[in-house]
Design a protein around this motif. Structure first.
Motif, PDB file in Angstrom:
ATOM      1  N   ILE A 138       0.879  -1.171   0.000  1.00 31.66           N
ATOM      2  CA  ILE A 138       0.000   0.000   0.000  1.00 31.66           C
ATOM      3  C   ILE A 138       0.916   1.221   0.000  1.00 31.66           C
ATOM      4  O   ILE A 138       1.641   1.452   0.979  1.00 31.66           O
ATOM      5  CB  ILE A 138      -0.868   0.049   1.284  1.00 31.66           C
ATOM      6  CG1 ILE A 138      -1.544  -1.301   1.559  1.00 31.66           C
ATOM      7  CG2 ILE A 138      -1.878   1.180   1.238  1.00 31.66           C
ATOM      8  CD1 ILE A 138      -2.719  -1.621   0.733  1.00 31.66           C
ATOM      9  N   TYR A 141      -0.698   5.191   3.369  1.00 32.96           N
ATOM     10  CA  TYR A 141      -1.658   4.539   4.248  1.00 32.96           C
ATOM     11  C   TYR A 141      -2.668   5.548   4.794  1.00 32.96           C
ATOM     12  O   TYR A 141      -2.762   5.806   5.984  1.00 32.96           O
ATOM     13  CB  TYR A 141      -0.891   3.834   5.374  1.00 32.96           C
ATOM     14  CG  TYR A 141      -1.676   2.789   6.108  1.00 32.96           C
ATOM     15  CD1 TYR A 141      -2.066   1.620   5.483  1.00 32.96           C
ATOM     16  CD2 TYR A 141      -2.021   2.976   7.442  1.00 32.96           C
ATOM     17  CE1 TYR A 141      -2.790   0.659   6.164  1.00 32.96           C
ATOM     18  CE2 TYR A 141      -2.742   2.026   8.138  1.00 32.96           C
ATOM     19  CZ  TYR A 141      -3.127   0.870   7.482  1.00 32.96           C
ATOM     20  OH  TYR A 141      -3.845  -0.089   8.159  1.00 32.96           O
ATOM     21  N   LYS A 146      -6.064   2.325   3.895  1.00 26.55           N
ATOM     22  CA  LYS A 146      -6.498   1.502   5.039  1.00 26.55           C
ATOM     23  C   LYS A 146      -7.576   0.499   4.625  1.00 26.55           C
ATOM     24  O   LYS A 146      -7.548  -0.656   5.020  1.00 26.55           O
ATOM     25  CB  LYS A 146      -7.065   2.395   6.144  1.00 26.55           C
ATOM     26  CG  LYS A 146      -5.998   2.893   7.068  1.00 26.55           C
ATOM     27  CD  LYS A 146      -6.634   3.693   8.189  1.00 26.55           C
ATOM     28  CE  LYS A 146      -5.587   4.679   8.675  1.00 26.55           C
ATOM     29  NZ  LYS A 146      -6.130   5.837   9.325  1.00 26.55           N
ATOM     30  N   ALA A 149      -6.051  -2.225   2.545  1.00 30.37           N
ATOM     31  CA  ALA A 149      -5.315  -3.159   3.404  1.00 30.37           C
ATOM     32  C   ALA A 149      -6.269  -4.138   4.094  1.00 30.37           C
ATOM     33  O   ALA A 149      -6.023  -5.341   4.145  1.00 30.37           O
ATOM     34  CB  ALA A 149      -4.521  -2.379   4.446  1.00 30.37           C
ATOM     35  N   GLN A 150      -7.389  -3.594   4.583  1.00 27.26           N
ATOM     36  CA  GLN A 150      -8.380  -4.431   5.289  1.00 27.26           C
ATOM     37  C   GLN A 150      -8.963  -5.495   4.356  1.00 27.26           C
ATOM     38  O   GLN A 150      -9.055  -6.674   4.713  1.00 27.26           O
ATOM     39  CB  GLN A 150      -9.530  -3.513   5.704  1.00 27.26           C
ATOM     40  CG  GLN A 150      -9.840  -3.492   7.160  1.00 27.26           C
ATOM     41  CD  GLN A 150     -10.995  -2.520   7.396  1.00 27.26           C
ATOM     42  OE1 GLN A 150     -12.069  -2.667   6.827  1.00 27.26           O
ATOM     43  NE2 GLN A 150     -10.732  -1.520   8.227  1.00 27.26           N
ATOM     44  N   ARG A 153      -6.489  -8.235   3.499  1.00 26.36           N
ATOM     45  CA  ARG A 153      -6.344  -9.250   4.558  1.00 26.36           C
ATOM     46  C   ARG A 153      -7.457 -10.292   4.437  1.00 26.36           C
ATOM     47  O   ARG A 153      -7.242 -11.483   4.632  1.00 26.36           O
ATOM     48  CB  ARG A 153      -6.355  -8.585   5.933  1.00 26.36           C
ATOM     49  CG  ARG A 153      -4.948  -8.103   6.326  1.00 26.36           C
ATOM     50  CD  ARG A 153      -4.977  -7.097   7.444  1.00 26.36           C
ATOM     51  NE  ARG A 153      -5.710  -7.529   8.629  1.00 26.36           N
ATOM     52  CZ  ARG A 153      -5.196  -8.159   9.672  1.00 26.36           C
ATOM     53  NH1 ARG A 153      -3.918  -8.440   9.693  1.00 26.36           N
ATOM     54  NH2 ARG A 153      -5.932  -8.490  10.701  1.00 26.36           N
ATOM     55  N   VAL A 159       0.195  -8.157   3.502  1.00 30.57           N
ATOM     56  CA  VAL A 159       0.084  -6.722   3.224  1.00 30.57           C
ATOM     57  C   VAL A 159       1.196  -5.899   3.890  1.00 30.57           C
ATOM     58  O   VAL A 159       1.459  -6.026   5.087  1.00 30.57           O
ATOM     59  CB  VAL A 159      -1.294  -6.174   3.680  1.00 30.57           C
ATOM     60  CG1 VAL A 159      -1.512  -4.763   3.138  1.00 30.57           C
ATOM     61  CG2 VAL A 159      -2.425  -7.086   3.228  1.00 30.57           C
ATOM     62  N   ALA A 161       2.937  -1.727   3.978  1.00 29.28           N
ATOM     63  CA  ALA A 161       2.563  -0.340   3.684  1.00 29.28           C
ATOM     64  C   ALA A 161       3.750   0.585   3.880  1.00 29.28           C
ATOM     65  O   ALA A 161       4.587   0.370   4.773  1.00 29.28           O
ATOM     66  CB  ALA A 161       1.408   0.100   4.587  1.00 29.28           C
ATOM     67  N   ILE A 176      -0.731  -4.816   9.591  1.00 32.95           N
ATOM     68  CA  ILE A 176      -0.034  -4.581   8.321  1.00 32.95           C
ATOM     69  C   ILE A 176       1.450  -4.382   8.631  1.00 32.95           C
ATOM     70  O   ILE A 176       1.795  -3.775   9.653  1.00 32.95           O
ATOM     71  CB  ILE A 176      -0.581  -3.300   7.615  1.00 32.95           C
ATOM     72  CG1 ILE A 176      -2.113  -3.303   7.567  1.00 32.95           C
ATOM     73  CG2 ILE A 176       0.052  -3.103   6.243  1.00 32.95           C
ATOM     74  CD1 ILE A 176      -2.739  -4.460   6.859  1.00 32.95           C
ATOM     75  N   CYS A 189       6.856  -6.241  -2.967  1.00 34.81           N
ATOM     76  CA  CYS A 189       5.466  -6.570  -3.304  1.00 34.81           C
ATOM     77  C   CYS A 189       5.214  -6.829  -4.786  1.00 34.81           C
ATOM     78  O   CYS A 189       5.596  -6.023  -5.638  1.00 34.81           O
ATOM     79  CB  CYS A 189       4.559  -5.442  -2.819  1.00 34.81           C
ATOM     80  SG  CYS A 189       4.665  -5.240  -1.041  1.00 34.81           S
TER      81      CYS A 189
END
Ligand code: 3PG
Length: 307
Positions: A138, A141, A146, A149-150, A153, A159, A161, A176, A189
């Motif tokens: 990410i 952030y 956010k 990222a959620q 998951r 993940v 960031a 994260i 990544c």
């Protein structure tokens, strides 16, 4: 009666307008609409007698500000305010605001819609790949980062960031892994999702020298702004790196070149549509109306973005 103008080339969902009108009627303000307009002249005429202005990505230039003789406040119903001439607003004592976070989930969901579409070879029936177990970086952030990222998951992605403005501890608390440098993020990544704003520091900052660090099967996902990409160097990189995919909600200037040369490795939505959901339109539109009314009634300047 103070007039609030909603000027949107890309209109809000009708439910959002209905809710904004309920608020302005209740609070005693006049609501005026300028939708799907095509010239700056139309905006200049419509804003001439407005005290407040709500826009989306509409360009609020120094000329528009000059024409807006009564304007006290402009609210960008959304996150990125690179479409507002902040200096022109400040010079005229006009307050400029955004509505951070209100459309973030919609943007994050679109990032995944595009990622799945490309991982499954644009649904052409051949065997694609899965997101589970893949690494996702990410880049920035903030509110959208956010949510991305959620959701990641939930998909079972690993993940990471990078955000120099957010304490590593905060990122860690969300489960994260924070990384210390932007290079580390791209090195680590396979997928990178961009959430940086477009400003003097970030414009053209995403270029080949950074992207070439990404591992094999690299996928760059852009739901931020096209201006942050150095498009020329990205195209050159994609010629060299035949494993590199570019997905964007904001098509590059040279869209046809990308589509001709890398048809299987790029995807662009027909129109920027990250925030195009009824929910996001309602959230951002209603927040904008409420912020304007609070400003008029109490002088509240929360979410002000100009000096
Ligand atoms: C934003 O900055 O809020 C998003 O890019 C959405 O922009 P839009 O309202 O023009 O769709």
């Amino acid at each position: 009666m103070e007039k609030i103008l909603v000027a949107t080339q890309k209109p809000f969902a009708s439910e959002a307008i209905k809710k904004i009108k309920e608020i302005t009627d209740r609070e005693g303000y006049e609501l005026s609409l300028l939708e799907k307009y095509s010239t700056a002249e139309e905006l200049k005429t419509a804003v001439a007698d407005a005290e407040a202005l709500i826009v989306r990505s509409d360009k609020v230039t120094a000329e528009v500000i000059e024409a807006a003789k009564n304007l006290k406040i402009v609210v960008r119903a959304g996150a990125g305010y690179d479409n507002l001439d902040l200096d022109a607003c400040s010079a005229k004592g006009i307050v400029a605001m955004n509505t951070p976070g209100q459309n973030s989930n919609a943007v994050a969901e679109l990032a995944f819609g595009m990622m799945v579409y490309m991982a499954r070879n644009k649904f052409n029936g051949t065997a694609g790949t899965e997101l589970r177990g893949k690494t996702l970086g990410i880049h920035a952030y903030g509110n959208v980062g956010k949510y991305v990222a959620q959701i990641a998951r939930g998909f079972g992605m690993e993940v990471f960031a990078f955000d120099p403005f957010v304490p590593a501890e905060k990122i860690k608390n969300d489960g994260i892994t924070p990384v210390k440098t932007v290079e580390e993020l791209y090195q680590t990544c396979q997928y990178v999702s961009l959430h940086i704003p477009a400003n003097e520091q970030t414009k053209k900052s995403i270029k080949a020298s950074l992207l070439e660090l990404m591992p094999s099967g690299a996928v760059l996902v852009n739901t931020a702004r096209k201006e942050v990409i150095d498009e020329e160097s990205l195209a050159l990189l994609m010629e060299k790196r035949t494993d590199f995919t570019y997905i964007s909600d904001i098509a590059p200037d040279n869209k046809s070149l990308f589509e001709e040369k890398f048809s299987d490795r790029c995807f662009f939505t027909p129109k920027k549509m990250g925030a195009q959901t009824a929910e996001a339109n309602i959230n951002a539109g209603v927040a904008a109306a409420n912020q304007i009314i609070k400003f008029f009634k109490t002088g509240d300047e929360t979410y002000r973005v100009n000096k």
